[in-house]
Design an enzyme around this catalytic site. Structure first.
Site, short mmCIF file in Angstrom:
data_model
loop_
_atom_site.label_atom_id
_atom_site.label_comp_id
_atom_site.label_asym_id
_atom_site.label_seq_id
_atom_site.Cartn_x
_atom_site.Cartn_y
_atom_site.Cartn_z
N ASP A 31 50.59 47.20 42.53
CA ASP A 31 48.60 46.74 43.10
C ASP A 31 48.23 48.05 43.63
OD1 ASP A 31 47.16 45.19 44.65
OD2 ASP A 31 48.81 44.08 45.63
N ASN A 32 47.23 47.36 43.36
CA ASN A 32 46.19 48.82 42.84
C ASN A 32 44.96 48.81 44.61
OD1 ASN A 32 44.58 46.32 42.46
ND2 ASN A 32 44.11 47.30 40.79
N ASN A 35 42.03 44.29 46.60
CA ASN A 35 41.95 42.52 46.83
C ASN A 35 43.29 42.70 48.61
OD1 ASN A 35 40.19 40.58 47.46
ND2 ASN A 35 41.48 39.06 47.19
N SER A 124 47.61 28.47 37.09
CA SER A 124 46.77 27.40 38.48
C SER A 124 46.02 26.22 38.16
CB SER A 124 45.25 28.06 38.58
OG SER A 124 44.67 27.33 39.43
N THR A 126 43.29 25.17 38.26
CA THR A 126 41.75 25.31 37.64
C THR A 126 42.15 25.11 35.91
OG1 THR A 126 39.72 26.52 37.65
CG2 THR A 126 41.84 27.59 36.80
N TYR A 148 37.27 32.65 35.27
CA TYR A 148 38.43 32.73 35.95
C TYR A 148 39.91 31.98 35.22
CZ TYR A 148 42.05 32.05 39.36
OH TYR A 148 43.50 31.49 39.60
N LYS A 152 43.35 32.35 33.21
CA LYS A 152 44.53 31.24 32.94
C LYS A 152 45.01 30.79 32.03
CE LYS A 152 45.52 33.29 36.99
NZ LYS A 152 46.02 34.64 37.13
N TYR A 176 49.98 26.78 40.21
CA TYR A 176 49.75 26.12 41.84
C TYR A 176 48.24 25.29 42.18
CZ TYR A 176 51.78 31.59 42.02
OH TYR A 176 51.82 32.52 41.28
N ARG A 289 29.18 21.77 45.76
CA ARG A 289 29.28 22.87 45.44
C ARG A 289 29.62 22.85 43.77
NH1 ARG A 289 34.11 26.80 47.35
NH2 ARG A 289 35.33 25.11 46.33
N ASP A 292 33.12 21.74 41.29
CA ASP A 292 33.69 21.03 41.94
C ASP A 292 34.20 19.61 41.89
OD1 ASP A 292 35.13 23.16 44.11
OD2 ASP A 292 33.44 22.46 45.81
P1 NAD Z 1 45.78 38.10 46.08
O1 NAD Z 1 43.70 38.50 45.97
O2 NAD Z 1 45.50 37.89 47.41
O3 NAD Z 1 47.31 38.98 45.59
C1 NAD Z 1 46.29 39.53 44.12
C2 NAD Z 1 46.92 41.13 44.31
O4 NAD Z 1 46.72 41.63 42.74
C3 NAD Z 1 45.83 41.79 45.52
O5 NAD Z 1 46.80 42.09 46.54
C4 NAD Z 1 45.17 42.89 44.50
O6 NAD Z 1 44.83 44.01 44.86
C5 NAD Z 1 46.17 42.96 42.84
N1 NAD Z 1 45.66 43.52 41.78
C6 NAD Z 1 44.02 42.62 40.92
N2 NAD Z 1 43.81 42.68 40.03
C7 NAD Z 1 45.09 43.62 39.69
C8 NAD Z 1 44.98 45.34 38.76
N3 NAD Z 1 44.53 44.96 37.80
N4 NAD Z 1 46.46 45.93 38.51
C9 NAD Z 1 47.32 46.06 39.68
N5 NAD Z 1 46.75 45.07 40.99
C10 NAD Z 1 46.15 44.01 41.01
O7 NAD Z 1 45.46 37.17 45.48
P2 NAD Z 1 46.95 35.59 45.82
O8 NAD Z 1 45.83 34.51 46.05
O9 NAD Z 1 48.07 36.49 45.89
O10 NAD Z 1 47.15 34.64 43.88
C11 NAD Z 1 47.77 35.34 43.65
C12 NAD Z 1 47.71 35.30 41.99
O11 NAD Z 1 47.72 34.01 41.85
C13 NAD Z 1 46.73 35.31 41.46
O12 NAD Z 1 47.11 35.82 39.51
C14 NAD Z 1 45.54 34.41 40.92
O13 NAD Z 1 45.27 34.07 40.36
C15 NAD Z 1 46.61 33.34 41.41
N6 NAD Z 1 46.59 31.94 42.11
C16 NAD Z 1 45.63 32.03 43.32
C17 NAD Z 1 45.35 31.00 43.64
C18 NAD Z 1 45.25 30.41 45.52
O14 NAD Z 1 44.28 29.68 45.41
N7 NAD Z 1 45.12 31.51 46.19
C19 NAD Z 1 45.78 29.17 42.50
C20 NAD Z 1 46.19 29.95 41.87
C21 NAD Z 1 45.93 30.45 41.17
N1 UFG Z 2 35.53 23.42 50.80
C1 UFG Z 2 34.31 23.19 52.04
N2 UFG Z 2 33.64 23.91 52.70
C2 UFG Z 2 34.04 25.49 52.76
C3 UFG Z 2 35.15 25.59 51.13
C4 UFG Z 2 35.68 24.25 50.31
O1 UFG Z 2 33.67 22.47 51.14
O2 UFG Z 2 33.89 26.48 52.42
C5 UFG Z 2 35.85 22.49 49.52
C6 UFG Z 2 35.40 22.48 48.57
O3 UFG Z 2 34.32 21.60 47.74
C7 UFG Z 2 36.66 21.85 48.06
C8 UFG Z 2 37.79 21.65 49.45
O4 UFG Z 2 36.80 22.47 50.05
O5 UFG Z 2 36.57 20.44 48.02
C9 UFG Z 2 39.21 23.31 48.79
O6 UFG Z 2 38.54 24.56 48.17
P1 UFG Z 2 38.45 25.78 47.61
O7 UFG Z 2 37.46 26.66 47.25
O8 UFG Z 2 39.61 25.92 49.20
O9 UFG Z 2 39.96 24.76 46.77
P2 UFG Z 2 39.49 24.83 45.25
O10 UFG Z 2 40.33 23.31 45.12
O11 UFG Z 2 37.79 24.77 45.17
O12 UFG Z 2 40.56 26.60 44.46
C10 UFG Z 2 41.79 26.28 44.76
C11 UFG Z 2 40.95 27.93 44.16
C12 UFG Z 2 41.28 28.06 42.74
C13 UFG Z 2 42.84 27.62 42.07
C14 UFG Z 2 42.39 25.61 41.97
C15 UFG Z 2 43.75 25.07 42.05
O13 UFG Z 2 40.18 28.52 44.67
O14 UFG Z 2 41.23 29.46 42.16
O15 UFG Z 2 41.67 25.74 44.42
O16 UFG Z 2 44.84 26.11 42.27
F1 UFG Z 2 42.40 27.34 40.07
#
Ligand code: NAD
Ligand code: UFG
Length: 335
Positions: A31-32, A35, A124, A126, A148, A152, A176, A289, A292
């Site tokens: 991990d770098n 984030n 995702s 998405t 983004y 994916k 996810y 937003r 959405d």
């Molecule tokens: P996160 O940002 O908490 O974790 C991602 C980690 O990857 C971080 O620790 C970051 O430092 C590290 N990272 C990023 N770029 C890097 C690089 N080039 N080299 C090494 N490390 C790197 O995010 P998360 O919520 O744990 O998500 C994990 C994965 O799941 C991601 O690929 C994200 O796109 C995917 N995902 C997340 C969600 C969500 O809502 N959290 C939904 C769908 C998919």
């Molecule tokens: N929302 C609000 N206020 C906020 C934030 C979100 O009303 O401050 C609403 C949004 O409009 C949406 C719901 O809450 O209706 C969920 O929003 P999120 O931003 O929590 O999640 P999303 O469904 O938009 O997206 C998330 C991740 C994406 C991923 C997607 C599906 O951010 O990266 O889930 O996995 F792709």
């Protein structure tokens, strides 16, 4: 078995490492920290009592990855590392393509060079077309609408091509839905930098008094209360889905949804958070937003059939665990 977890210091990665270690696996993390903080991995060790081999390195750094694969007998890779902020991806698309796409290509090259062909990839919901009908099945139409999402979708295609070209590759694409919650210990959880983009971390910061009110993005959607509906999934359930995928690698490149199949509205989440935290949680109705959808939830049947996985935790548990993490760590890992 030794498993390499890229992005293991992050939200989903840290919870997955706990489940891996509890199941008896050795874990190596790359991990770098762009984030996340290394503190999350210390907390993981506190939960499991087991050490993590941590390398602060970038997945784009081929030499660093080569060294790590040389130092450990890695058998499988779970690949979380990547940038994930939807809005930011439109402002700095090259960073997203570089990190997510080029980084993954580098990882795949190093894996192949070391004879490692088992991969679990974070995709995702998405990737599904905004026109697709709910519940979303793995064969629903695909279309990404921001950089983004395109990273994916492109990576899913890269991985399918790779598996088709060489039958040693065994790949799970895990789509996810909306991961929330935290480990029930309250030691690890979600700690976004700056103002959160996602609903639950935002609500948590309002409940703890770090933000004044929640902007609700639209109350005129065609949903029961007019606010957006999503399939929230407990991060521990999601983490366990990765173990199940690893244990059932099958052949070629396969895909499953990881969701609960149940949709909740923004106001359902706010109501649950108010009940659990006792905080008022002021809301302000704002315009929709951009990008959405009204409603998004999974058909999770394929995951049950192919990897024997089903989500167990309900919304109340997700919110209770989120609140415990927030109360115990009001400033996140910076507490
Ligand atoms: P996160 O940002 O908490 O974790 C991602 C980690 O990857 C971080 O620790 C970051 O430092 C590290 N990272 C990023 N770029 C890097 C690089 N080039 N080299 C090494 N490390 C790197 O995010 P998360 O919520 O744990 O998500 C994990 C994965 O799941 C991601 O690929 C994200 O796109 C995917 N995902 C997340 C969600 C969500 O809502 N959290 C939904 C769908 C998919
Ligand atoms: N929302 C609000 N206020 C906020 C934030 C979100 O009303 O401050 C609403 C949004 O409009 C949406 C719901 O809450 O209706 C969920 O929003 P999120 O931003 O929590 O999640 P999303 O469904 O938009 O997206 C998330 C991740 C994406 C991923 C997607 C599906 O951010 O990266 O889930 O996995 F792709």
């Amino acid at each position: 078995m030794t498993v390499l977890v890229t992005g293991g210091a992050g939200f989903i990665g840290s919870h997955t490492i706990v489940e891996l270690q509890l199941a008896g696996h050795q874990v190596v993390v790359v991990d770098n920290l762009c984030n996340s903080q290394a503190e999350s991995l210390k907390r993981v060790q506190q939960i499991t009592g087991q050490a993590v081999a941590f390398y602060q390195a970038d997945i784009c750094d081929k030499a660093a990855l080569t060294r790590i694969f040389g130092e450990h007998q890695i058998l499988q890779v779970i690949h979380f590392a990547g940038l994930k902020a939807v809005g930011e991806s439109s402002q700095i698309p090259l960073s997203y393509y570089q990190n997510n796409i080029a980084g993954t290509l580098t990882l795949l090259e190093v894996m192949a060079a070391h004879g490692v062909f088992d991969l679990v990839f974070s995709s995702s919901a998405t990737v599904y077309s905004p026109e697709a009908k709910v519940p979303l099945t793995e064969s629903s139409p695909l279309a990404a609408i921001n950089p983004y999402g395109r990273t994916k979708l492109m990576l899913e295609q890269v991985l399918a091509d790779l598996a088709a070209s060489d039958n040693r590759w065994r790949i799970w694409l895990l789509r996810y839905f909306n991961p929330i919650g935290a480990h029930p210990s309250g030691l690890i959880g979600e700690d976004p930098n700056g103002i959160p983009n996602n609903l639950v971390p935002y609500v948590a910061r309002v409940a703890i008094g770090r933000l004044p009110e929640l902007p609700v993005f639209g109350d005129d959607y065609p949903t029961p209360d007019g606010t957006g509906v999503r399939d929230y999934i407990h991060v521990v359930d999601l983490a366990r889905g990765h173990l199940k995928a690893m244990e059932n690698m099958g052949s070629g490149c396969q895909v499953v949804n990881l969701g609960t199949g149940q949709g909740y509205s923004v106001m359902d989440v706010v109501k649950a958070y108010r009940e659990v935290s006792g905080a008022e949680i002021n809301v302000a109705i704002k315009p929709r937003r951009a990008g959405d959808l009204a409603t998004c939830y999974a058909d999770p049947a394929k995951a049950a059939e192919y990897i024997g996985w089903r989500a167990e935790f309900d919304l109340r548990t997700m919110v209770e665990d989120s609140w415990r993490w927030t109360e115990q760590n009001p400033a996140g890992y910076g507490s």
